[in-house]
Design a protein around this motif. Structure first.
Motif, PDB file in Angstrom:
ATOM      1  N   TYR A 187       0.840  -1.162   0.104  1.00 22.01           N
ATOM      2  CA  TYR A 187      -0.063  -0.091  -0.028  1.00 22.01           C
ATOM      3  C   TYR A 187       1.126   1.399   0.000  1.00 22.01           C
ATOM      4  CZ  TYR A 187      -3.795   3.214   1.157  1.00 22.01           C
ATOM      5  OH  TYR A 187      -4.720   4.302   1.280  1.00 22.01           O
ATOM      6  N   LEU A 188       0.763   2.215  -0.963  1.00 27.59           N
ATOM      7  CA  LEU A 188       1.527   3.247  -1.052  1.00 27.59           C
ATOM      8  C   LEU A 188       0.866   4.412  -0.612  1.00 27.59           C
ATOM      9  CD1 LEU A 188       4.430   3.588  -2.399  1.00 27.59           C
ATOM     10  CD2 LEU A 188       3.132   4.273  -4.651  1.00 27.59           C
ATOM     11  N   VAL A 189       1.669   5.107   0.098  1.00 30.60           N
ATOM     12  CA  VAL A 189       1.108   6.495   0.653  1.00 30.60           C
ATOM     13  C   VAL A 189       1.972   7.647   0.352  1.00 30.60           C
ATOM     14  CG1 VAL A 189       0.193   5.251   2.601  1.00 30.60           C
ATOM     15  CG2 VAL A 189       2.368   6.368   2.706  1.00 30.60           C
ATOM     16  N   ASP A 190       1.512   8.977   0.230  1.00 34.32           N
ATOM     17  CA  ASP A 190       2.333   9.950  -0.153  1.00 34.32           C
ATOM     18  C   ASP A 190       3.010  10.515   1.282  1.00 34.32           C
ATOM     19  OD1 ASP A 190       0.193  11.435   1.377  1.00 34.32           O
ATOM     20  OD2 ASP A 190       1.393  13.115   0.687  1.00 34.32           O
ATOM     21  N   THR A 191       3.906  11.444   1.027  1.00 35.21           N
ATOM     22  CA  THR A 191       4.630  12.013   2.370  1.00 35.21           C
ATOM     23  C   THR A 191       4.074  12.500   3.482  1.00 35.21           C
ATOM     24  OG1 THR A 191       4.966  13.963   0.998  1.00 35.21           O
ATOM     25  CG2 THR A 191       6.996  12.418   0.776  1.00 35.21           C
ATOM     26  N   HIS A 192       2.744  13.193   3.114  1.00 34.67           N
ATOM     27  CA  HIS A 192       1.961  13.756   4.054  1.00 34.67           C
ATOM     28  C   HIS A 192       1.467  12.613   4.981  1.00 34.67           C
ATOM     29  CE1 HIS A 192       2.391  16.708   1.059  1.00 34.67           C
ATOM     30  NE2 HIS A 192       2.463  17.381   1.986  1.00 34.67           N
ATOM     31  N   THR A 193       0.980  11.901   4.151  1.00 33.82           N
ATOM     32  CA  THR A 193       0.129  10.750   4.916  1.00 33.82           C
ATOM     33  C   THR A 193       1.184   9.701   5.822  1.00 33.82           C
ATOM     34  OG1 THR A 193      -1.512  10.318   3.126  1.00 33.82           O
ATOM     35  CG2 THR A 193      -1.516   8.387   4.475  1.00 33.82           C
ATOM     36  N   LEU A 206      11.306   5.078  -1.930  1.00 34.81           N
ATOM     37  CA  LEU A 206      11.394   3.702  -1.975  1.00 34.81           C
ATOM     38  C   LEU A 206      12.677   2.958  -2.486  1.00 34.81           C
ATOM     39  CD1 LEU A 206       8.030   3.384  -3.779  1.00 34.81           C
ATOM     40  CD2 LEU A 206       8.481   2.402  -1.745  1.00 34.81           C
ATOM     41  N   GLY A 207      13.730   4.149  -2.744  1.00 33.29           N
ATOM     42  CA  GLY A 207      15.044   3.703  -2.919  1.00 33.29           C
ATOM     43  C   GLY A 207      15.063   3.463  -4.496  1.00 33.29           C
ATOM     44  N   GLU A 208      14.241   3.951  -5.247  1.00 35.17           N
ATOM     45  CA  GLU A 208      14.209   3.830  -6.972  1.00 35.17           C
ATOM     46  C   GLU A 208      15.107   4.887  -7.335  1.00 35.17           C
ATOM     47  OE1 GLU A 208      12.822   1.293  -8.546  1.00 35.17           O
ATOM     48  OE2 GLU A 208      12.129   0.216  -6.498  1.00 35.17           O
ATOM     49  N   LYS A 209      15.711   4.561  -8.256  1.00 32.62           N
ATOM     50  CA  LYS A 209      16.554   5.663  -9.188  1.00 32.62           C
ATOM     51  C   LYS A 209      15.625   5.970 -10.413  1.00 32.62           C
ATOM     52  CE  LYS A 209      20.851   4.551  -7.858  1.00 32.62           C
ATOM     53  NZ  LYS A 209      20.281   4.189  -6.271  1.00 32.62           N
ATOM     54  N   PHE A 210      15.658   7.206 -10.663  1.00 31.03           N
ATOM     55  CA  PHE A 210      14.709   7.956 -11.434  1.00 31.03           C
ATOM     56  C   PHE A 210      15.388   9.034 -12.376  1.00 31.03           C
ATOM     57  CE2 PHE A 210      13.565   9.691  -7.447  1.00 31.03           C
ATOM     58  CZ  PHE A 210      13.619  11.030  -7.654  1.00 31.03           C
ATOM     59  N   GLU A 211      16.891   9.066 -12.249  1.00 31.13           N
ATOM     60  CA  GLU A 211      17.361  10.198 -12.912  1.00 31.13           C
ATOM     61  C   GLU A 211      17.371  10.019 -14.423  1.00 31.13           C
ATOM     62  OE1 GLU A 211      21.838  10.391 -12.238  1.00 31.13           O
ATOM     63  OE2 GLU A 211      21.232   9.627 -10.403  1.00 31.13           O
ATOM     64  N   GLY A 212      17.140  11.459 -14.841  1.00 28.05           N
ATOM     65  CA  GLY A 212      16.868  11.637 -16.393  1.00 28.05           C
ATOM     66  C   GLY A 212      15.360  11.122 -16.734  1.00 28.05           C
ATOM     67  N   LEU A 213      14.516  10.814 -15.804  1.00 26.06           N
ATOM     68  CA  LEU A 213      13.214  10.591 -16.199  1.00 26.06           C
ATOM     69  C   LEU A 213      12.497  12.029 -16.071  1.00 26.06           C
ATOM     70  CD1 LEU A 213      12.253   7.009 -14.562  1.00 26.06           C
ATOM     71  CD2 LEU A 213      13.037   7.562 -16.900  1.00 26.06           C
ATOM     72  N   LEU A 262       6.303   4.822 -11.134  1.00 23.00           N
ATOM     73  CA  LEU A 262       5.522   4.594  -9.712  1.00 23.00           C
ATOM     74  C   LEU A 262       4.165   3.618 -10.030  1.00 23.00           C
ATOM     75  CD1 LEU A 262       6.095   5.517  -7.012  1.00 23.00           C
ATOM     76  CD2 LEU A 262       4.512   7.262  -7.201  1.00 23.00           C
ATOM     77  N   SER A 263       3.509   3.864 -11.310  1.00 21.76           N
ATOM     78  CA  SER A 263       2.475   3.245 -11.475  1.00 21.76           C
ATOM     79  C   SER A 263       2.656   1.641 -11.757  1.00 21.76           C
ATOM     80  CB  SER A 263       1.972   3.814 -12.862  1.00 21.76           C
ATOM     81  OG  SER A 263       0.723   2.978 -13.183  1.00 21.76           O
ATOM     82  N   LEU A 264       3.839   1.226 -12.361  1.00 22.60           N
ATOM     83  CA  LEU A 264       4.250  -0.100 -12.526  1.00 22.60           C
ATOM     84  C   LEU A 264       4.459  -0.664 -11.135  1.00 22.60           C
ATOM     85  CD1 LEU A 264       6.451  -0.250 -15.755  1.00 22.60           C
ATOM     86  CD2 LEU A 264       4.913  -2.130 -14.903  1.00 22.60           C
ATOM     87  N   LEU A 265       5.260   0.006 -10.334  1.00 22.33           N
ATOM     88  CA  LEU A 265       5.674  -0.365  -9.094  1.00 22.33           C
ATOM     89  C   LEU A 265       4.572  -0.722  -8.317  1.00 22.33           C
ATOM     90  CD1 LEU A 265       8.943   1.854  -8.028  1.00 22.33           C
ATOM     91  CD2 LEU A 265       8.448  -0.571  -7.716  1.00 22.33           C
TER      92      LEU A 265
END
Ligand SMILES: *Cc1c(COP(=O)(O)O)cnc(C)c1O
Length: 502
Positions: A400-406, A445-452, A461-464
């Motif tokens: 279950y994914l939550v945003d930073t405020h939640t 989540l420790g994911e790399k997203f440089e250049g995206l 994030l949708s895939l994950l």
């Protein structure tokens, strides 16, 4: 039900008038003369209602000058286009983040047109205003002015777009909002909307708007064009009262799901900034919703944590920019209403505290008041690292994914339970879709997203998470830019007059 001010004795006014005025003339906030009560039977009746019906059942007790039909129409127009039929779903995590047995109901307040909880209020306020104009026979158009650092601008635009007898104009700092936030605003459709970038920062926008509000000449000019200025500020009663609804609604959902029985006590936890959302929970509790503690969760701008723990409100401190920016606030305006109610309507005391806050930046409440607040509230905060780590932990445990405020609220919930051993079921306010804060969530989540770019990050994030990107955000990639105006702060009044005459 009539409304009075928190700061001095005024002639009580109707809710329609309070909603149109926004702020009382003495600088105080409007509060209801009394707080209505809901019996358990009344709460039970909510269980089999739709969200809109629940909204009418709550609102009718405060907005007594509106008919049930009017309120039902407001609720339909406000919440029709939320992306789930239940409007505010309750996602029940059987175990809490610390893996105990007590259920945590995550109240998802982000299924509206801008994917954040402010939609619940900012979709309703324009409808209530539009009806209020008719009620008091006002023939002028209302022009809403907003200075925004990002999120409020879009939520207000979406709420006021094409609402009869209203116009809305939003100023944002050029280069001072995220790419997505800018796109959300400059693609806004509607015959009555206008969006202008300002050469300057957020303070320049806000000062520009404040000057316009206090400029007699501009008001006189607008008067000639049959236009009256107003704001969609979070202290407006018309923004606060729709927020009471979802606490009752979520309790009813909890009962419906069989996680609790009618009458069972729950705790409520809210990631807090301006103290609007948690104040709505306070009203729900006073109305008879079976809530034991209201838990106030802050980020490292923890002025409220210190207030509830020491009785001293002190805004004289460093301001931190955090990953939960909507809670980066040092003056929580709605706290004034709590002080009013918990002092038993002591307007002199409230005025004294607020004057001290304005002149010295701090005030200390007296001991009897502090004791009262201790019975109702618990407060703590989460650091930036704790916020990131709980996002990862909750995703790992529950997918279950939550945003930073939640996440701030989830972290504080763990702290509360460890400190008090109180394991009552919890309603936890989830205030934004994780997609609204994609890069911070990917980081956590420790994911790399440089250049995206932003849209590629959405897809990642949708895939994950195996969740769809909210339609309103995905659509921005190809939406038509409709507002490319830019001006200096000095030009703002001129722009307002031009738009008013349109
Ligand atoms: C505005 C906001 C908050 C803070 O709510 P208050 O009513 O100001 O306390 C929390 N989270 C998000 C995502 C927000 O937009």
């Amino acid at each position: 039900m009539n409304y009075i001010s928190t700061r001095s004795k005024i002639k009580p006014i109707s809710s329609a008038e309070a909603i149109l005025q926004g702020l009382a003339a003495d600088g105080g906030l409007f509060v209801p003369e009394s707080i209505p009560r809901m019996k358990l039977d009344d709460i039970n009746a909510l269980v089999n209602m739709t969200y809109s019906q629940r909204a009418v059942a709550i609102l009718r007790q405060y907005l007594t000058d509106y008919t049930d039909n009017e309120l039902a129409e407001c609720a339909e127009l406000a919440y029709d286009w939320f992306d789930v039929p239940s409007k505010v779903p309750l996602s029940i995590l059987i175990r809490d983040p610390q893996n105990t047995k007590s259920p945590v109901g995550v109240m998802e307040l982000w299924h509206g047109p801008t994917s954040a909880f402010k939609d619940l209020a900012l979709q309703m306020l324009p409808q209530l205003m539009s009806k209020a104009l008719k009620k008091i026979g006002e023939t002028k158009e209302i022009l809403i002015l907003v200075a925004t650092s990002g999120d409020t601008g879009k939520a207000a635009l979406a709420g006021f777009a094409d609402v009869p007898q209203t116009k809305i104009m939003v100023f944002y700092p050029d280069g001072g909002v995220s790419k997505i936030q800018r796109l959300q605003m400059v693609t806004q459709i509607g015959k009555n909307v206008n969006v202008v970038a300002v050469n300057g920062n957020f303070d320049d926008c806000q000062n520009g708007v404040k000057k316009i509000f206090s400029d007699e000449n501009i008001r006189a000019e607008l008067e000639k064009a049959n236009v009256k200025l107003s704001s969609a500020n979070s202290i407006n009663w018309g923004r606060l009262v729709p927020q009471i609804v979802y606490y009752f609604s979520s309790y009813a959902e909890f009962v419906k799901a069989g996680s609790i029985k009618l009458g069972d006590l729950v705790n409520v936890i809210v990631p807090t900034g301006n103290f609007g959302n948690i104040l709505a929970a306070y009203y729900a509790r006073r109305m008879g919703l079976p809530v034991k503690k209201l838990i106030c969760a802050s980020n490292i701008n923890n002025v409220l944590t210190d207030f509830f723990n020491t009785g001293v409100y002190n805004r004289n401190r460093e301001f931190h920019k955090t990953v939960s920016p909507s809670m980066d606030i040092l003056i929580s305006s709605n706290l004034e209403r709590l002080l009013y109610h918990e002092t038993g309507g002591d307007i002199k005391a409230v005025k004294r505290y607020m004057t001290e806050l304005q002149t010295t930046g701090k005030y200390k409440i007296d001991t009897p008041l502090k004791k009262k607040l201790d019975k109702i509230f618990y407060a703590d905060f989460a650091t930036e690292e704790e916020t990131a780590s709980i996002i990862k932990e909750v995703f790992g445990n529950f997918k279950y994914l939550v945003d930073t405020h939640t996440a701030v609220a989830m972290q504080v919930l763990g702290k509360y339970r460890r400190a008090t051993k109180d394991m009552l079921p919890v309603i936890l306010a989830s205030t934004a879709s994780p997609f609204k804060f994609t890069s911070s969530v990917l980081n956590a989540l420790g994911e790399k997203f440089e250049g995206l770019d932003d849209f590629a990050q959405f897809d990642k994030l949708s895939l994950l998470s195996n969740k769809k990107v909210p339609k309103n955000l995905a659509a921005l990639e190809t939406a038509k830019i409709l507002h490319e105006n830019i001006c200096d702060q000095e030009e703002m009044p001129q722009r307002v007059l031009e738009f008013a005459a349109r």
